[in-house]
Design a protein around this motif. Structure first.
Motif, PDB file in Angstrom:
ATOM      1  N   ALA A  56       0.764  -1.154   0.066  1.00  0.00           N
ATOM      2  CA  ALA A  56       0.066   0.181  -0.007  1.00  0.00           C
ATOM      3  C   ALA A  56       0.801   1.342   0.198  1.00  0.00           C
ATOM      4  N   ARG A  57       1.837   1.224   0.794  1.00  0.00           N
ATOM      5  CA  ARG A  57       2.907   2.338   0.903  1.00  0.00           C
ATOM      6  C   ARG A  57       3.495   2.582  -0.556  1.00  0.00           C
ATOM      7  N   ALA A  58       3.742   1.597  -1.120  1.00  0.00           N
ATOM      8  CA  ALA A  58       4.574   1.767  -2.611  1.00  0.00           C
ATOM      9  C   ALA A  58       3.584   2.517  -3.364  1.00  0.00           C
ATOM     10  N   GLU A  59       2.150   1.839  -3.476  1.00  0.00           N
ATOM     11  CA  GLU A  59       1.223   2.198  -4.369  1.00  0.00           C
ATOM     12  C   GLU A  59       0.842   3.638  -4.026  1.00  0.00           C
ATOM     13  N   ILE A  60       0.830   4.109  -2.872  1.00  0.00           N
ATOM     14  CA  ILE A  60       0.299   5.532  -2.344  1.00  0.00           C
ATOM     15  C   ILE A  60       1.583   6.640  -2.986  1.00  0.00           C
ATOM     16  N   GLU A  61       2.635   6.008  -2.728  1.00  0.00           N
ATOM     17  CA  GLU A  61       3.845   7.014  -3.339  1.00  0.00           C
ATOM     18  C   GLU A  61       3.930   7.145  -4.772  1.00  0.00           C
ATOM     19  N   ALA A  62       3.766   6.093  -5.393  1.00  0.00           N
ATOM     20  CA  ALA A  62       3.527   5.947  -6.945  1.00  0.00           C
ATOM     21  C   ALA A  62       2.428   7.110  -7.229  1.00  0.00           C
ATOM     22  N   ILE A  63       1.326   6.893  -6.817  1.00  0.00           N
ATOM     23  CA  ILE A  63       0.289   7.846  -7.238  1.00  0.00           C
ATOM     24  C   ILE A  63       0.600   9.563  -6.794  1.00  0.00           C
ATOM     25  N   ALA A  64       1.034   9.502  -5.655  1.00  0.00           N
ATOM     26  CA  ALA A  64       1.678  10.955  -5.261  1.00  0.00           C
ATOM     27  C   ALA A  64       2.810  11.557  -6.328  1.00  0.00           C
ATOM     28  N   ALA A  65       3.806  10.540  -6.509  1.00  0.00           N
ATOM     29  CA  ALA A  65       4.709  10.868  -7.535  1.00  0.00           C
ATOM     30  C   ALA A  65       4.496  11.093  -9.149  1.00  0.00           C
ATOM     31  N   ASN A  66       3.345  10.628  -9.315  1.00  0.00           N
ATOM     32  CA  ASN A  66       3.055  10.585 -10.778  1.00  0.00           C
ATOM     33  C   ASN A  66       3.030  11.955 -11.454  1.00  0.00           C
ATOM     34  N   ARG A  67       3.906  11.897 -12.554  1.00  0.00           N
ATOM     35  CA  ARG A  67       4.381  13.276 -13.278  1.00  0.00           C
ATOM     36  C   ARG A  67       3.213  13.917 -13.914  1.00  0.00           C
ATOM     37  N   GLU A  68       2.199  12.870 -14.257  1.00  0.00           N
ATOM     38  CA  GLU A  68       1.245  13.244 -15.235  1.00  0.00           C
ATOM     39  C   GLU A  68       0.312  14.404 -14.309  1.00  0.00           C
ATOM     40  N   ALA A  69      -0.338  15.275 -14.870  1.00  0.00           N
ATOM     41  CA  ALA A  69      -1.319  16.352 -14.270  1.00  0.00           C
ATOM     42  C   ALA A  69      -2.416  15.215 -13.325  1.00  0.00           C
ATOM     43  N   PRO A  70      -2.784  15.765 -12.363  1.00  0.00           N
ATOM     44  CA  PRO A  70      -3.793  15.116 -11.548  1.00  0.00           C
ATOM     45  C   PRO A  70      -5.244  14.815 -12.216  1.00  0.00           C
ATOM     46  N   THR A  71      -5.812  13.834 -12.180  1.00  0.00           N
ATOM     47  CA  THR A  71      -7.146  13.590 -13.047  1.00  0.00           C
ATOM     48  C   THR A  71      -7.838  12.798 -11.946  1.00  0.00           C
ATOM     49  N   PHE A  72      -9.133  12.772 -12.123  1.00  0.00           N
ATOM     50  CA  PHE A  72     -10.104  12.138 -11.648  1.00  0.00           C
ATOM     51  C   PHE A  72      -9.742  10.352 -11.688  1.00  0.00           C
ATOM     52  N   ALA A  73      -9.241   9.972 -12.885  1.00  0.00           N
ATOM     53  CA  ALA A  73      -8.552   8.533 -13.040  1.00  0.00           C
ATOM     54  C   ALA A  73      -7.370   8.181 -12.379  1.00  0.00           C
ATOM     55  N   ASN A  74      -6.531   8.963 -12.604  1.00  0.00           N
ATOM     56  CA  ASN A  74      -5.099   8.821 -12.064  1.00  0.00           C
ATOM     57  C   ASN A  74      -4.927   9.238 -10.667  1.00  0.00           C
ATOM     58  N   THR A  75      -5.833   9.733 -10.113  1.00  0.00           N
ATOM     59  CA  THR A  75      -5.724  10.026  -8.383  1.00  0.00           C
ATOM     60  C   THR A  75      -6.730   9.326  -7.567  1.00  0.00           C
ATOM     61  N   LEU A  76      -8.130   9.696  -7.883  1.00  0.00           N
ATOM     62  CA  LEU A  76      -8.935   9.121  -7.061  1.00  0.00           C
ATOM     63  C   LEU A  76      -9.420   7.710  -7.314  1.00  0.00           C
ATOM     64  N   VAL A  77      -9.526   7.252  -8.619  1.00  0.00           N
ATOM     65  CA  VAL A  77      -9.781   6.096  -9.000  1.00  0.00           C
ATOM     66  C   VAL A  77      -8.606   5.229  -8.700  1.00  0.00           C
ATOM     67  N   ALA A  78      -7.376   5.633  -9.003  1.00  0.00           N
ATOM     68  CA  ALA A  78      -6.154   5.034  -8.664  1.00  0.00           C
ATOM     69  C   ALA A  78      -5.998   4.619  -7.064  1.00  0.00           C
ATOM     70  N   LEU A  79      -6.556   5.452  -6.406  1.00  0.00           N
ATOM     71  CA  LEU A  79      -6.582   5.106  -4.695  1.00  0.00           C
ATOM     72  C   LEU A  79      -7.413   4.244  -4.477  1.00  0.00           C
ATOM     73  N   GLU A  80      -8.914   4.043  -4.921  1.00  0.00           N
ATOM     74  CA  GLU A  80      -9.667   2.973  -4.981  1.00  0.00           C
ATOM     75  C   GLU A  80      -9.233   1.888  -5.472  1.00  0.00           C
ATOM     76  N   ARG A  81      -8.542   1.649  -6.408  1.00  0.00           N
ATOM     77  CA  ARG A  81      -7.774   0.346  -6.763  1.00  0.00           C
ATOM     78  C   ARG A  81      -6.817  -0.100  -6.071  1.00  0.00           C
ATOM     79  N   GLY A  82      -6.148   0.656  -5.162  1.00  0.00           N
ATOM     80  CA  GLY A  82      -4.935   0.315  -4.429  1.00  0.00           C
ATOM     81  C   GLY A  82      -5.307  -0.392  -3.237  1.00  0.00           C
ATOM     82  N   SER A  83      -4.154  -0.929  -2.552  1.00  0.00           N
ATOM     83  CA  SER A  83      -4.134  -1.616  -1.152  1.00  0.00           C
ATOM     84  C   SER A  83      -4.802  -2.923  -1.275  1.00  0.00           C
ATOM     85  N   ARG A  84      -4.799  -3.664  -2.249  1.00  0.00           N
ATOM     86  CA  ARG A  84      -5.561  -4.867  -2.565  1.00  0.00           C
ATOM     87  C   ARG A  84      -5.133  -5.910  -1.474  1.00  0.00           C
TER      88      ARG A  84
END
Length: 706
Positions: A56-84
């Motif tokens: 989960a920590r690795a996934e959170i850090e990857a979302i936070a460090a994403n160089r792409e501009a924040p979007t609903f998909a790459n931030t909010l939905v990405a968090l929902e998909r994480g920590s499986r």
């Protein structure tokens, strides 16, 4: 597509470890990804949780460090998909530590709770991550999100702010330290209480001391003492509430007092089980945490996402019941004292006498004896021919028992649940019986949370604490047990009917003062005549419960509200009093604070203590109900009003079942709670049906029929 599980477990030597690289690293192979308890040992959970935290920590850090501009998909939905991995292991681990714990699981819980707290802090206090969420939130008008997407954005942003995302860096570190301490203290409180409830079970030397106790309960008490190495003696297990079921039956006043005081003082005796110091530290830390976040008290902090928004609003709602309840308590106290005096007991009525004499008056006034009722309520028949039958008739769903799904205790049962169109909805587990390593009370949990984003369907469980039968005896339930079975299945339906995209908005993931609404609504089905007559069958003769007995149950329903409603209201107000404290006032002796708080309520708290005293109030110190125990009363009001709508619109018909499901029971948290209720009833909730159902209004005060 359904999968078939192996009927026989593999030999122990062939079972893999559930460590970092194995069992919880992928979805279970069982139907609906149900947990395979044949492949798990208590030692497997800690490495799995630690691996899940790392992932989960690795996934959170990857979302936070994403160089792409924040979007609903790459931030909010990405968090929902994480920590499986963590989302697979924690529901299973949480259920075992609550329902079937052991020393290894307790040690694991103690070890991982601060690490989990730190994980959530590090996520919600991660400024880079929050800035991405905030960037999307600030664009919400332009994004024009709708439905679940809009709700996910709103709730996620609110969670970050609630968790302290707007604090300065130094304040965030301070908050993290507080949260770690709180996680450790809450776990310590819970474990001490579980141990104390088992250890403080009172022991009696003879059956004569327990005169009046039903034969099955007496046999169970004898067996319990034998299992503890005390042959010839009798041990009565404590349930989690102040009042104990046996108090209704014991004719020996000294035995009643011994049992009551064992319950009342289980965690305040100055020994290794004493939790009062822990309570004081939790209350102090919570008040300081709220102050750090700029809030007046912890209640304001806790209620940020509720249907009732402010502690003052909740207290005003509760205080509204006090005048009628105080009058009821005074009237019933006199009634019981007069009855005791007529029976030759001239001692002043004491708290350990109330349930006994209430049962005597109930028998005399309503000719109703609990021992007459229990034979009609065999536990599994109540579940299958009552709880399931009601759900089938009202919602069209059906159930089929499974014997190929592993369970963690042999007294459990598992069922596949089928929707009204015949498709498989999910799995339902029932774990009904009390045991020493099980927390008190009753609850619903998800082993697997529903999410169409992930592709998971619900796997839910109901856990109760019905007295286990002695060997060879039938498993019989009290009327309270029956009501609890219907109540908890209301939660189960809330989870099973979930059809949301996002797990965080799915099923029972609703506010504390809304989540109890579906469960209390479902209690009404226990007394629908067509349902009651279907499950209330004498376990020996098969005879349907006589109408005369049903009439007595119905007539007695409003009796003893001084205790029944009084202890709940007192506990709810005590909870709010604790969490309205400012930091300067929070660090005080719990016993003194409790006495002062109870004295301010205007109720007979000397004769009727709260349902939970502070040192064993698990709901508020560990189970997430801080400043939220009022929810049971608020949602009872919703449930009575909602059932009043059913009655006035044709009764429990299939059409009304579909309306319930479509308007609130299948909606999760996809809408504002007040909007959901108005979608159902066409108006805001009204309190009158609850007052009438509780017998807290005079007949002359009822509105005229129209």
């Amino acid at each position: 597509m359904s999968q078939t599980a192996d009927a026989a477990p593999p030999p122990a030597s062939a079972r893999p470890s559930a460590g970092a690289g194995s069992y919880f690293a992928k979805d279970s192979d069982l139907p609906f990804h149900a947990p395979d308890f044949t492949k798990l040992t208590s030692a497997d959970y800690q490495p799995a949780i630690e691996a899940g935290i790392a992932q989960a920590r690795a996934e959170i850090e990857a979302i936070a460090a994403n160089r792409e501009a924040p979007t609903f998909a790459n931030t909010l939905v990405a968090l929902e998909r994480g920590s499986r991995m963590l989302n697979r292991v924690m529901p299973v681990f949480g259920q075992l530590t609550s329902a079937n714990t052991d020393d290894t699981l307790d040690a694991t819980e103690k070890a991982v709770s601060p690490r989990l707290s730190a994980l959530y802090d590090d996520m919600f206090l991660n400024d880079k991550l929050f800035q991405r969420v905030k960037a999307v939130y600030d664009q919400r008008a332009a994004l024009a999100l709708a439905g679940e997407d809009a709700m996910l954005l709103e709730t996620t942003y609110a969670q970050f702010v609630h968790a302290g995302a707007l604090l300065a860096p130094a304040q965030k570190e301070q908050l993290k330290a507080m949260n770690t301490q709180l996680a450790e203290l809450e776990t310590e409180f819970s474990q001490k209480l579980t141990e104390a409830t088992a250890a403080k079970a009172p022991v009696f030397d003879s059956a004569e001391e327990l005169a009046g106790l039903p034969a099955a309960d007496l046999a169970a008490a004898k067996k319990r003492a034998e299992e503890k190495g005390m042959p010839g003696k009798y041990m009565i297990a404590l349930v989690n509430t102040t009042q104990q079921p046996a108090l209704s039956f014991l004719t020996n006043r000294a035995a009643r007092r011994k049992l009551f005081e064992a319950s009342l003082n289980r965690t305040s005796g100055g020994d290794q089980y004493d939790t009062t110091a822990i309570v004081a530290r939790i209350a102090d830390l919570r008040a300081k945490k709220a102050a750090l976040l700029g809030l007046p008290n912890y209640a304001t902090f806790a209620m940020y996402d509720r249907m009732v928004k402010q502690p003052g609003e909740a207290m005003t709602f509760m205080k509204g019941f006090v005048p009628a309840l105080a009058a009821t308590q005074a009237r019933e106290a006199k009634m019981l004292a007069d009855h005791a005096s007529a029976e030759g007991d001239t001692a002043a009525l004491a708290p350990w006498d109330w349930s006994f004499y209430a049962e005597q008056v109930r028998k005399a006034k309503y000719d109703l004896d609990e021992s007459q009722i229990k034979p009609y309520f065999e536990v599994w028949r109540v579940l299958e021919d009552g709880v399931f039958y009601a759900a089938n008739q009202f919602y069209g769903i059906s159930f089929k028992r499974r014997t190929d799904i592993p369970v963690y205790h042999p007294t459990m049962r598992v069922y596949t649940v089928f929707d009204k169109d015949g498709s498989e909805m999910g799995l339902f587990y029932s774990d009904p019986f009390a045991r020493p390593n099980k927390k008190g009370g009753a609850w619903m949990n998800n082993f697997v949370e529903q999410s169409s984003l992930i592709g998971d369907r619900p796997v839910v469980s109901n856990t109760l604490n019905i007295t286990a039968p002695a060997e060879g005896e039938p498993a019989l339930a009290t009327w309270d047990d029956v009501s609890t079975m219907f109540h908890e299945f209301g939660h189960a339906l809330h989870g099973l009917f979930a059809h949301q995209r996002y797990a965080s908005l799915s099923g029972t993931n609703t506010a504390r003062d809304f989540v109890e609404f579906p469960s209390q609504f479902n209690e009404n089905f226990a007394t629908v005549p067509a349902v009651l007559n279907h499950y209330a069958k004498h376990y020996q003769t098969g005879e349907t419960i006589p109408q005369a007995l049903i009439d007595k149950i119905d007539a007695a329903a409003k009796f003893n509200q001084g205790l029944g409603f009084g202890e709940t209201l007192e506990a709810a107000m005590l909870d709010m009093k604790w969490h309205e404290l400012k930091p300067a006032d929070a660090a005080q002796d719990p016993k003194a604070f409790e006495q002062q708080a109870l004295a301010s309520f205007g109720l007979k708290t000397d004769l009727i203590p709260p349902r939970y005293r502070s040192p064993y109030f698990r709901h508020i110190w560990d189970n997430g109900y801080a400043a939220g125990y009022y929810s049971y009363i608020w949602t009872e009001m919703l449930a009575h009003d909602a059932w009043d709508w059913v009655v006035k619109h044709g009764g429990p018909t299939r059409a009304n079942g579909d309306h319930v499901r479509d308007s609130f029971l299948g909606q999760g948290h996809t809408k504002d709670y007040a909007v959901m209720y108005r979608d159902y009833a066409g108006r805001d909730p009204q309190i009158q049906p609850m007052l009438e159902a509780r017998g807290l209004v005079d007949e002359t005060d009822k509105p005229a029929a129209r």
